[in-house]
Design a protein around this motif. Structure first.
Motif, PDB file in Angstrom:
ATOM      1  N   TYR A  86      -4.397  42.776  70.151  1.00  0.00           N
ATOM      2  CA  TYR A  86      -2.979  42.893  70.515  1.00  0.00           C
ATOM      3  C   TYR A  86      -2.316  44.032  69.739  1.00  0.00           C
ATOM      4  O   TYR A  86      -1.492  44.777  70.292  1.00  0.00           O
ATOM      5  N   ALA A  87      -2.681  44.162  68.434  1.00  0.00           N
ATOM      6  CA  ALA A  87      -2.091  45.231  67.622  1.00  0.00           C
ATOM      7  C   ALA A  87      -2.495  46.610  68.135  1.00  0.00           C
ATOM      8  O   ALA A  87      -1.703  47.557  68.102  1.00  0.00           O
ATOM      9  N   GLU A  88      -3.737  46.745  68.625  1.00  0.00           N
ATOM     10  CA  GLU A  88      -4.178  48.030  69.168  1.00  0.00           C
ATOM     11  C   GLU A  88      -3.324  48.462  70.353  1.00  0.00           C
ATOM     12  O   GLU A  88      -3.117  49.653  70.573  1.00  0.00           O
ATOM     13  N   LYS A  89      -2.825  47.488  71.086  1.00  0.00           N
ATOM     14  CA  LYS A  89      -2.033  47.812  72.269  1.00  0.00           C
ATOM     15  C   LYS A  89      -0.564  48.027  71.944  1.00  0.00           C
ATOM     16  O   LYS A  89       0.170  48.595  72.766  1.00  0.00           O
ATOM     17  N   THR A  90      -0.117  47.582  70.768  1.00  0.00           N
ATOM     18  CA  THR A  90       1.317  47.614  70.483  1.00  0.00           C
ATOM     19  C   THR A  90       1.717  48.494  69.309  1.00  0.00           C
ATOM     20  O   THR A  90       2.648  49.285  69.417  1.00  0.00           O
ATOM     21  N   CYS A  91       0.997  48.391  68.183  1.00  0.00           N
ATOM     22  CA  CYS A  91       1.499  49.062  66.976  1.00  0.00           C
ATOM     23  C   CYS A  91       0.436  49.837  66.207  1.00  0.00           C
ATOM     24  O   CYS A  91       0.699  50.298  65.087  1.00  0.00           O
ATOM     25  N   SER A 102      -1.970  53.161  66.120  1.00  0.00           N
ATOM     26  CA  SER A 102      -2.298  54.460  66.712  1.00  0.00           C
ATOM     27  C   SER A 102      -3.786  54.720  66.511  1.00  0.00           C
ATOM     28  O   SER A 102      -4.306  54.563  65.391  1.00  0.00           O
ATOM     29  N   LEU A 160       3.719  53.638  65.234  1.00  0.00           N
ATOM     30  CA  LEU A 160       4.039  53.749  66.653  1.00  0.00           C
ATOM     31  C   LEU A 160       3.879  55.185  67.136  1.00  0.00           C
ATOM     32  O   LEU A 160       4.127  55.472  68.318  1.00  0.00           O
TER      33      LEU A 160
END
Length: 501
Positions: A55-60, A62, A181
Motif C-alpha cells: 500500500y505504501a508503494e502505491k501512496t507514499c 517513491s 511524495l
C-alpha cells in the motif's frame, strides 16, 4: 492448545518430558504452544507488513528501477561500494579478483639501475599480483543521503528458460526507494552518483559494443574502460589534427547547440577518416574521445546477426554526447548498387532492395544493413542529436556520394603513409622516456635530448616517405622498446626484409 494427554510420546522423549516436568515443575508443552504462537505471530506480522508495504508503494513511497544494461547501474554500484559498503560487514558478499601492481613495482625496484631482459624470469616465483576484494552482492540496505533515508535493493532476476535449456544467467536490477511524495530526493542522489562516476572516470574512456542477450535482443554493453589516449601520441599532420580538434570543440560548446536550434539545423556532426590500413584512423577516434571526455560506441556493419531495425534502434539509443565509431564502412561493400532496370524497363531498382554483403550486393532479407538503412540511422527521424559520428574507410572512392555528402560527413580527413617528419615524431614518441631509467648527471639532460633527436633524424632518414604505414614502423620499433641505438642500427635490414617480402 495441545494437551500432553493427546500427544503420543514414547521412549527417551517421554522420559525427557518427565524429567523436565519433575525438575522445573512445568509442563514442557507450554513452551511448545508458546513457540507455535510466536511463529504464528511472526507470520501474521510478515503478511501484514507485506500488505502495508504494498500500500505504501502505491501512496507514499517513491521508487526508481535501474536495469543492468543502463550505464547508471555501474555508477550506483561504484558509489555504494565507495561510500556505504566500505566500512561495513556483510554476510552475503561477492568475491572479485583484482589486479594489484605491488608485485610489479617490487620487481622493478629490485633492479632500478638496469633492465635486464636477457635474464628469463619464472613468474611463478613472483608474488601473486592479484588480491580478492569482497563486495556486497544481493540484498537490501537502508542508508542516509542528505537527511533522507533511501532503501537500496539489489537483486537478480531468475534465469529464463527456453524449452528445456535455461538461459545463461539472470539479469541484475536495482531498486531505490524513499519515503516521499516526490522523486526529488532520489533524483538528487542519482545526480550525485552520476557526478561521482564522471569524476572517477575523467581520465578513462569507456568502450561500448553490441551484445545479444538470452532473448536475442541486441543491446549496448560496456566491454572495457581504458586510460584516455593522449592526443600527442597520434602521429598526424599538425594542421589536420588541430582542424579536427577545433571543430569538435566548437561543436560541443553549449552555445553551438542553441545556434543550431535557432537556425533549424540538426545538431549533428560527422567525420570521415580515410586512408590505408595502419595509418592511425581508429587511434585518432579514441584520442578524440579521451580529449573531450566522451565514451565510444562501436558499430560494425559486418555483424551477420544484426538486422536493419536493430541497427537503426541502436543508433537511436546512443547518448547525446558520445563518439559513434563506424569502422571500415567500405569493407562491407557499402556502395550504391548499379541501377538495374525493372521488368518494364522504366524504373531503376531502389537501393532499399539491396543489402550489404561481403563486397557484393545480396538480396534483401539477410541480416546485413542496406545503404538506405544506414542513411536513415545516421540522420533519420529517430536519430539522436549531439553525438559525433566518425566513419573510417580504406577506400573512400567505393562509398556512395549520398553517404559522404555535407551534413552527413562535415570534414573528410585523409590519412596517408607517413612523411619523414611523422616518422621522426613516431621515433621520439616511442623513446621519449628512454633515459628516465638512467640517472644522468646534472647538466647532461640537454645532451641526452640532443642525442635522441639525432637518432630520430637518423632513423627517419633510412625510411622512404610513403613506403610503410605507421603500424608497420611501430611494430618494428616495439622490438627495441628501450634500445633506440639498436633500432637505428637494424632499420636498414628491416627495410630490405620488407621489400623482399
Amino acid at each position: 492448545m495441545i494437551s500432553s494427554a493427546h500427544l503420543p510420546v514414547s521412549g527417551v522423549f517421554h522420559s525427557f518430558l518427565d524429567y523436565v516436568h519433575t525438575t522445573l515443575n512445568l509442563d514442557p508443552l507450554v513452551f511448545v504452544n508458546f513457540g507455535l504462537i510466536v511463529i504464528g505471530l511472526i507470520a501474521s506480522l510478515r503478511s501484514a507488513g507485506a500488505i502495508i508495504y504494498s500500500y505504501a508503494e502505491k501512496t507514499c513511497l517513491s521508487t526508481v528501477h535501474v536495469e543492468e544494461d543502463d550505464p547508471l547501474y555501474d555508477d550506483i554500484i561504484r558509489w555504494m561500494n565507495d561510500h556505504e559498503f566500505r566500512h561495513r560487514n556483510f554476510l552475503s558478499v561477492l568475491a572479485q579478483t583484482l589486479n594489484n601492481s605491488d608485485s610489479d613495482n617490487a620487481l622493478i625496484q629490485s633492479s632500478p639501475s638496469k633492465l635486464d631482459f636477457d635474464r628469463l624470469v619464472s613468474y611463478r616465483e613472483v608474488d601473486d599480483k592479484s588480491f580478492v576484494e569482497l563486495k556486497p552482492f544481493h540484498g537490501s540496505r537502508l542508508f542516509r543521503f542528505k537527511r533522507t533515508w533511501i532503501l537500496f535493493d539489489h537483486a537478480t532476476k531468475s534465469p529464463e528458460v527456453t524449452g528445456r535449456i535455461p538461459s545463461v544467467e539472470g539479469k541484475s536490477k536495482l531498486k531505490l526507494q524513499c519515503l516521499s511524495l516526490s522523486l526529488s530526493p532520489i533524483k538528487k542522489f542519482l545526480d550525485e552518483v552520476r557526478a561521482y562516476g564522471c569524476k572517477v572516470s575523467v581520465s578513462s574512456t569507456t568502450v561500448y559494443r553490441t551484445r545479444h542477450n538470452s532473448r536475442d535482443v541486441v543491446r549496448w554493453s560496456s566491454v572495457t574502460s581504458r586510460p584516455s589516449r593522449d592526443i600527442s601520441t597520434i602521429i598526424l599532420d599538425k594542421h589536420k589534427k588541430q582542424t579536427i580538434l577545433r571543430d569538435i570543440n566548437e561543436y560541443l560548446h553549449p552555445h553551438t547547440r542553441q545556434w543550431y536550434a535557432n537556425h533549424g539545423i540538426p545538431y549533428r556532426r560527422g567525420y570521415l577518416f580515410s586512408g590505408p590500413p595502419g595509418t592511425g584512423k581508429t587511434s585518432l577516434a579514441s584520442a578524440i574521445a579521451g580529449v573531450f571526455g566522451l565514451d565510444i560506441y562501436v558499430l560494425s556493419l559486418l555483424d551477420p546477426t544484426m538486422t536493419e531495425p536493430q541497427f537503426i534502434r541502436l543508433f537511436s539509443e546512443v547518448p547525446t554526447r558520445c563518439v559513434v565509431l563506424l569502422e571500415d564502412v567500405d569493407a562491407a561493400g557499402l556502395s550504391r548498387c548499379d541501377l538495374v532496370p525493372s521488368q518494364d524497363g522504366t524504373q531503376p531498382r531502389s537501393d532499399a532492395q539491396f543489402t550489404m554483403g561481403a563486397g557484393r550486393a545480396t538480396p534483401a532479407g539477410t541480416s546485413a544493413i542496406s545503404l538506405s538503412g544506414l542513411l536513415n540511422a545516421i540522420d533519420g527521424v529517430s536519430s539522436h542529436e549531439g553525438r559525433i559520428l566518425i566513419m573510417t574507410t580504406n577506400v573512400p572512392q567505393r562509398l556512395d556520394r549520398a553517404l559522404i555528402r555535407p551534413g552527413r560527413v562535415d570534414i573528410h580527413t585523409r590519412f596517408g603513409l607517413p612523411s619523414q617528419e611523422e616518422l621522426r615524431n613516431l621515433f621520439l614518441s616511442i623513446y621519449s622516456d628512454v633515459f628516465q631509467n638512467t640517472a644522468a648527471p646534472t647538466g647532461q639532460e640537454n645532451g641526452q635530448t640532443e642525442k635522441l633527436n639525432e637518432l630520430a633524424g637518423h632513423f627517419a632518414g633510412r625510411l622512404s616517405e610513403g613506403r610503410f604505414s605507421l603500424a608497420e614502423v611501430q611494430g618494428f620499433l616495439l622490438r627495441y622498446k628501450r634500445q633506440p641505438d639498436e633500432a637505428c642500427d637494424n632499420i636498414s635490414s628491416w627495410v630490405k626484409e620488407m621489400e623482399y617480402n
